[in-house]
Enzyme design. Sequence first.
Site, PDB file in Angstrom:
ATOM      1  CB  ALA A 176      -0.929  -0.008   1.207  1.00  0.00           C
ATOM      2  N   GLY A 177       1.865   1.202  -0.916  1.00  0.00           N
ATOM      3  CA  GLY A 177       2.837   2.278  -0.990  1.00  0.00           C
ATOM      4  C   GLY A 177       2.426   3.359  -1.971  1.00  0.00           C
ATOM      5  CB  VAL A 204       2.984   2.903  -7.488  1.00  0.00           C
ATOM      6  CG1 VAL A 204       2.250   2.467  -8.754  1.00  0.00           C
ATOM      7  CG2 VAL A 204       4.072   3.915  -7.843  1.00  0.00           C
ATOM      8  CE  LYS A 209       6.919   4.528 -16.818  1.00  0.00           C
ATOM      9  NZ  LYS A 209       6.147   3.995 -15.669  1.00  0.00           N
TER      10      LYS A 209
END
Length: 317
Positions: A8-9, A11, A186
């Site tokens: 639950a960081g 990102v 990317k």
Amino acid sequence: MRILVVGAGAVGGYFGGRLAAAGRDVTFLVRDKRAQALRESGLVIRSPRGDLTLRDVHTVLSDTIAAPYDLVLLSCKAYSLDDAIASFAPAVGPSTAILPLLNGMRHLDVLKARFGEDKVLGGLCMIASTLNAGGEIVHLNDTHGMVFGELHGGMSPRAQAIGLVMEDAGFESSASPQIVQRMWEKWTFLATLAASTCLMRAAVGDILATPDGRAVIEGILADCREVAAHNGHQMPPEFDARANQMLLQPSPLTASMLRDVENGSRTEADHILGDLIARGAHAGPALPPLSPLRIAYSHLKAYEARQVRQARQAPGG
């Protein structure tokens, strides 16, 4: 669709929090300390796209996973991949799809080797976010998007189903029939940005203000493009337009890897730069030892060596 967000960081917490707030069935796989913090304070997002405080967050510990999930959303640091795999492996069943949002390509090889190619999707995200001292997720820019798709290309029913779940969930999302190409685009951009800003320890605008700064960025970009081309991924015209706007126009833009260096933290240099160099040598002529990309990579490896040496020399090290 039951969704397991690994961690639950900055990102995973952002996208998972938005999905949960939109009513999706989201559970966060966390450690004891983070689970306790979420119980006490909720999952908090500070964002120019709208703040969010999510109460009654559903969490699970690795050793209490009781059944497979339909979708595993993975967004750990590359150097934590093995630990992350060990933690969410009990959640992977016959029909589970794993959607990693890591940069580069090496993680796909690792995930396919562990779970089988049919379980793994390609994915990328566009967001700058961090955790503050209070454990809140701070969204640093205006962009918050996610792209995903099947590694073999095309638009499968699975990708379409995931697209429906992501739709109207508080961030931009899309399923791509050419996700591997998008990931290479990317990677080429990010490797150029990370190598340039870390090598020069400065933002894009500061680099461009120096006598040879533009040539440095252009040289690194040329190396990255060459590796992508040798691996079958030419950069399209729209990439050129974005690269010119983001990398060759004065701005305060930096890579998160530079923030890691400035904070004395571990970096993803091996995953973002080292693996790119290695794939170039595997698919075509190796970049020369003094190519700009290889110099930038050596710079970061010297930083890592110094961090290790200083840690050993510290009292109790």
